[in-house]
Design a protein around this motif. Structure first.
Motif, PDB file in Angstrom:
ATOM      1  N   ALA A   8      22.123 -11.580 -11.792  1.00 22.87           N
ATOM      2  CA  ALA A   8      22.954 -11.929 -10.884  1.00 22.87           C
ATOM      3  C   ALA A   8      24.128 -12.845 -11.943  1.00 22.87           C
ATOM      4  O   ALA A   8      25.410 -12.229 -11.930  1.00 22.87           O
ATOM      5  CB  ALA A   8      23.333 -13.463 -10.294  1.00 22.87           C
ATOM      6  N   LEU A   9      24.011 -13.211 -12.806  1.00 20.68           N
ATOM      7  CA  LEU A   9      25.455 -13.384 -14.188  1.00 20.68           C
ATOM      8  C   LEU A   9      25.169 -12.176 -14.782  1.00 20.68           C
ATOM      9  O   LEU A   9      27.154 -11.860 -14.641  1.00 20.68           O
ATOM     10  CB  LEU A   9      24.951 -14.347 -14.667  1.00 20.68           C
ATOM     11  CG  LEU A   9      25.339 -15.324 -15.907  1.00 20.68           C
ATOM     12  CD1 LEU A   9      27.091 -15.140 -15.380  1.00 20.68           C
ATOM     13  CD2 LEU A   9      25.493 -16.088 -17.198  1.00 20.68           C
ATOM     14  N   ILE A  10      24.837 -11.634 -15.096  1.00 23.35           N
ATOM     15  CA  ILE A  10      25.248 -10.444 -15.748  1.00 23.35           C
ATOM     16  C   ILE A  10      25.644  -8.789 -14.477  1.00 23.35           C
ATOM     17  O   ILE A  10      26.668  -8.451 -15.369  1.00 23.35           O
ATOM     18  CB  ILE A  10      24.312  -9.953 -16.836  1.00 23.35           C
ATOM     19  CG1 ILE A  10      24.526  -8.500 -17.749  1.00 23.35           C
ATOM     20  CG2 ILE A  10      23.043  -9.096 -15.846  1.00 23.35           C
ATOM     21  CD1 ILE A  10      25.580  -9.473 -18.390  1.00 23.35           C
ATOM     22  N   THR A  11      25.040  -9.394 -13.786  1.00 23.73           N
ATOM     23  CA  THR A  11      25.691  -8.104 -12.568  1.00 23.73           C
ATOM     24  C   THR A  11      26.874  -8.335 -12.249  1.00 23.73           C
ATOM     25  O   THR A  11      28.704  -8.088 -12.063  1.00 23.73           O
ATOM     26  CB  THR A  11      24.314  -8.266 -11.279  1.00 23.73           C
ATOM     27  OG1 THR A  11      23.717  -7.753 -11.162  1.00 23.73           O
ATOM     28  CG2 THR A  11      25.239  -6.962 -10.047  1.00 23.73           C
ATOM     29  N   ARG A  12      27.188  -9.873 -12.265  1.00 23.49           N
ATOM     30  CA  ARG A  12      28.551 -10.397 -11.716  1.00 23.49           C
ATOM     31  C   ARG A  12      29.526 -10.064 -12.870  1.00 23.49           C
ATOM     32  O   ARG A  12      30.864 -10.272 -13.111  1.00 23.49           O
ATOM     33  CB  ARG A  12      28.779 -11.634 -11.366  1.00 23.49           C
ATOM     34  CG  ARG A  12      30.321 -12.692 -10.983  1.00 23.49           C
ATOM     35  CD  ARG A  12      29.893 -14.373 -10.804  1.00 23.49           C
ATOM     36  NE  ARG A  12      29.022 -14.714 -11.779  1.00 23.49           N
ATOM     37  CZ  ARG A  12      29.531 -16.155 -11.928  1.00 23.49           C
ATOM     38  NH1 ARG A  12      30.803 -15.317 -12.508  1.00 23.49           N
ATOM     39  NH2 ARG A  12      28.612 -15.990 -12.545  1.00 23.49           N
ATOM     40  N   ILE A  20      20.393  -3.124 -13.454  1.00 20.84           N
ATOM     41  CA  ILE A  20      20.378  -3.608 -14.663  1.00 20.84           C
ATOM     42  C   ILE A  20      19.669  -3.472 -15.284  1.00 20.84           C
ATOM     43  O   ILE A  20      17.977  -4.231 -13.760  1.00 20.84           O
ATOM     44  CB  ILE A  20      20.922  -5.189 -14.944  1.00 20.84           C
ATOM     45  CG1 ILE A  20      22.912  -4.759 -14.194  1.00 20.84           C
ATOM     46  CG2 ILE A  20      20.987  -5.772 -15.925  1.00 20.84           C
ATOM     47  CD1 ILE A  20      24.213  -4.021 -15.096  1.00 20.84           C
ATOM     48  N   SER A  21      18.853  -3.598 -16.027  1.00 21.79           N
ATOM     49  CA  SER A  21      17.635  -3.945 -16.414  1.00 21.79           C
ATOM     50  C   SER A  21      17.431  -4.537 -16.948  1.00 21.79           C
ATOM     51  O   SER A  21      17.629  -5.177 -18.355  1.00 21.79           O
ATOM     52  CB  SER A  21      16.591  -2.153 -17.766  1.00 21.79           C
ATOM     53  OG  SER A  21      16.845  -1.385 -17.358  1.00 21.79           O
ATOM     54  N   LEU A  22      16.443  -5.311 -17.338  1.00 27.05           N
ATOM     55  CA  LEU A  22      16.339  -6.761 -17.899  1.00 27.05           C
ATOM     56  C   LEU A  22      14.768  -6.913 -18.725  1.00 27.05           C
ATOM     57  O   LEU A  22      13.781  -6.859 -18.383  1.00 27.05           O
ATOM     58  CB  LEU A  22      16.487  -8.149 -17.066  1.00 27.05           C
ATOM     59  CG  LEU A  22      17.267  -8.299 -16.434  1.00 27.05           C
ATOM     60  CD1 LEU A  22      17.176 -10.107 -16.111  1.00 27.05           C
ATOM     61  CD2 LEU A  22      18.421  -9.304 -17.574  1.00 27.05           C
ATOM     62  N   TYR A  23      14.936  -7.657 -20.053  1.00 28.34           N
ATOM     63  CA  TYR A  23      13.762  -7.819 -21.077  1.00 28.34           C
ATOM     64  C   TYR A  23      13.698  -9.091 -21.522  1.00 28.34           C
ATOM     65  O   TYR A  23      14.691  -9.646 -22.000  1.00 28.34           O
ATOM     66  CB  TYR A  23      14.390  -6.828 -22.496  1.00 28.34           C
ATOM     67  CG  TYR A  23      14.282  -5.139 -21.728  1.00 28.34           C
ATOM     68  CD1 TYR A  23      13.174  -4.755 -21.563  1.00 28.34           C
ATOM     69  CD2 TYR A  23      15.585  -5.200 -21.764  1.00 28.34           C
ATOM     70  CE1 TYR A  23      13.669  -3.385 -21.073  1.00 28.34           C
ATOM     71  CE2 TYR A  23      15.688  -3.570 -21.174  1.00 28.34           C
ATOM     72  CZ  TYR A  23      14.698  -3.205 -21.161  1.00 28.34           C
ATOM     73  OH  TYR A  23      14.754  -1.520 -21.036  1.00 28.34           O
ATOM     74  N   ARG A  24      12.613  -9.761 -21.516  1.00 27.31           N
ATOM     75  CA  ARG A  24      12.831 -11.589 -21.918  1.00 27.31           C
ATOM     76  C   ARG A  24      12.115 -11.281 -22.887  1.00 27.31           C
ATOM     77  O   ARG A  24      11.672 -10.274 -23.017  1.00 27.31           O
ATOM     78  CB  ARG A  24      11.701 -12.120 -19.885  1.00 27.31           C
ATOM     79  CG  ARG A  24      11.220 -12.984 -20.935  1.00 27.31           C
ATOM     80  CD  ARG A  24      11.978 -13.792 -19.659  1.00 27.31           C
ATOM     81  NE  ARG A  24      11.780 -15.285 -20.590  1.00 27.31           N
ATOM     82  CZ  ARG A  24      12.613 -16.154 -21.050  1.00 27.31           C
ATOM     83  NH1 ARG A  24      13.508 -16.514 -21.214  1.00 27.31           N
ATOM     84  NH2 ARG A  24      12.214 -17.246 -20.836  1.00 27.31           N
ATOM     85  N   ALA A  31      20.262  -7.780 -21.258  1.00 32.18           N
ATOM     86  CA  ALA A  31      20.812  -6.944 -19.927  1.00 32.18           C
ATOM     87  C   ALA A  31      20.981  -5.991 -20.755  1.00 32.18           C
ATOM     88  O   ALA A  31      22.004  -5.538 -21.342  1.00 32.18           O
ATOM     89  CB  ALA A  31      21.370  -7.117 -19.346  1.00 32.18           C
ATOM     90  N   LYS A  32      20.259  -4.523 -20.276  1.00 31.58           N
ATOM     91  CA  LYS A  32      20.946  -3.197 -19.892  1.00 31.58           C
ATOM     92  C   LYS A  32      21.942  -2.604 -18.986  1.00 31.58           C
ATOM     93  O   LYS A  32      20.056  -1.927 -18.018  1.00 31.58           O
ATOM     94  CB  LYS A  32      20.350  -2.430 -20.600  1.00 31.58           C
ATOM     95  CG  LYS A  32      20.358  -1.193 -21.490  1.00 31.58           C
ATOM     96  CD  LYS A  32      20.004  -0.941 -23.094  1.00 31.58           C
ATOM     97  CE  LYS A  32      20.271   0.668 -23.867  1.00 31.58           C
ATOM     98  NZ  LYS A  32      21.470   0.099 -24.558  1.00 31.58           N
ATOM     99  N   GLU A  33      22.597  -1.521 -18.583  1.00 26.01           N
ATOM    100  CA  GLU A  33      22.803  -1.471 -17.452  1.00 26.01           C
ATOM    101  C   GLU A  33      22.116  -0.104 -17.903  1.00 26.01           C
ATOM    102  O   GLU A  33      22.171   1.204 -18.769  1.00 26.01           O
ATOM    103  CB  GLU A  33      24.255  -0.941 -17.640  1.00 26.01           C
ATOM    104  CG  GLU A  33      24.947  -0.302 -16.060  1.00 26.01           C
ATOM    105  CD  GLU A  33      26.248  -0.679 -15.923  1.00 26.01           C
ATOM    106  OE1 GLU A  33      27.387   0.151 -14.781  1.00 26.01           O
ATOM    107  OE2 GLU A  33      27.121  -0.596 -17.487  1.00 26.01           O
ATOM    108  N   GLY A  49      26.324   0.020 -25.203  1.00 26.73           N
ATOM    109  CA  GLY A  49      25.950  -1.207 -25.533  1.00 26.73           C
ATOM    110  C   GLY A  49      24.911  -2.306 -24.887  1.00 26.73           C
ATOM    111  O   GLY A  49      24.778  -1.674 -23.853  1.00 26.73           O
ATOM    112  N   SER A  50      24.812  -3.295 -24.935  1.00 30.52           N
ATOM    113  CA  SER A  50      24.049  -4.095 -24.132  1.00 30.52           C
ATOM    114  C   SER A  50      24.312  -5.694 -24.142  1.00 30.52           C
ATOM    115  O   SER A  50      25.250  -5.494 -25.188  1.00 30.52           O
ATOM    116  CB  SER A  50      22.482  -4.387 -24.048  1.00 30.52           C
ATOM    117  OG  SER A  50      21.573  -4.704 -25.764  1.00 30.52           O
ATOM    118  N   PHE A  51      23.403  -6.395 -22.814  1.00 30.07           N
ATOM    119  CA  PHE A  51      24.395  -7.703 -23.276  1.00 30.07           C
ATOM    120  C   PHE A  51      22.812  -9.023 -23.597  1.00 30.07           C
ATOM    121  O   PHE A  51      22.016  -8.458 -23.139  1.00 30.07           O
ATOM    122  CB  PHE A  51      24.734  -8.272 -22.382  1.00 30.07           C
ATOM    123  CG  PHE A  51      26.313  -7.452 -22.096  1.00 30.07           C
ATOM    124  CD1 PHE A  51      26.930  -7.745 -22.754  1.00 30.07           C
ATOM    125  CD2 PHE A  51      26.015  -5.982 -21.878  1.00 30.07           C
ATOM    126  CE1 PHE A  51      28.649  -7.193 -22.465  1.00 30.07           C
ATOM    127  CE2 PHE A  51      27.012  -6.078 -21.477  1.00 30.07           C
ATOM    128  CZ  PHE A  51      28.523  -6.066 -21.603  1.00 30.07           C
TER     129      PHE A  51
END
Length: 98
Positions: A8-12, A20-24, A31-33, A49-51
């Motif tokens: 939710a945070l990265i999408t916002r 968004i792909s998330l890698y724990r 996070a990578k779009e 890039g990624s976040f």
């Protein structure tokens, strides 16, 4: 921070309709779009890039290196008490000049 909270945070922050792909990992989430085939054909994937969404809630912009490499570099930095990347959240408030 849960996966849903991180998403939710990265999408916002990104304001994107793309998934968004998330890698724990140990210190949070990478996070990578996911770009559409059309966006990739337009060359938007070059340097994409990624976040990192740190478990503390700080979000930093990262390079376009591989997911594995970014996570490794970030983990090493955090273990040394540092955070890598450019902080994008929370945004720092400008200081008032007297």
């Amino acid at each position: 921070m849960t996966e849903d909270e991180a998403r939710a945070l990265i999408t916002r922050l990104l304001g994107t309709p793309n998934p968004i792909s998330l890698y724990r990992f140990e210190f949070g989430w990478l996070a990578k779009e996911k770009l559409t085939p059309e966006q990739q054909a337009q060359g938007l994937g070059l340097g994409h890039g990624s976040f990192i969404i740190d478990q503390t809630g700080v979000v930093t912009a990262q390079s376009s290196l591989s997911v594995r490499m970014i996570i490794r570099q970030y983990t090493e930095a955090r273990r040394e008490g540092r955070i890598t990347g450019r902080q994008v959240w929370p945004r720092e408030e400008p200081t008032a000049e007297a």
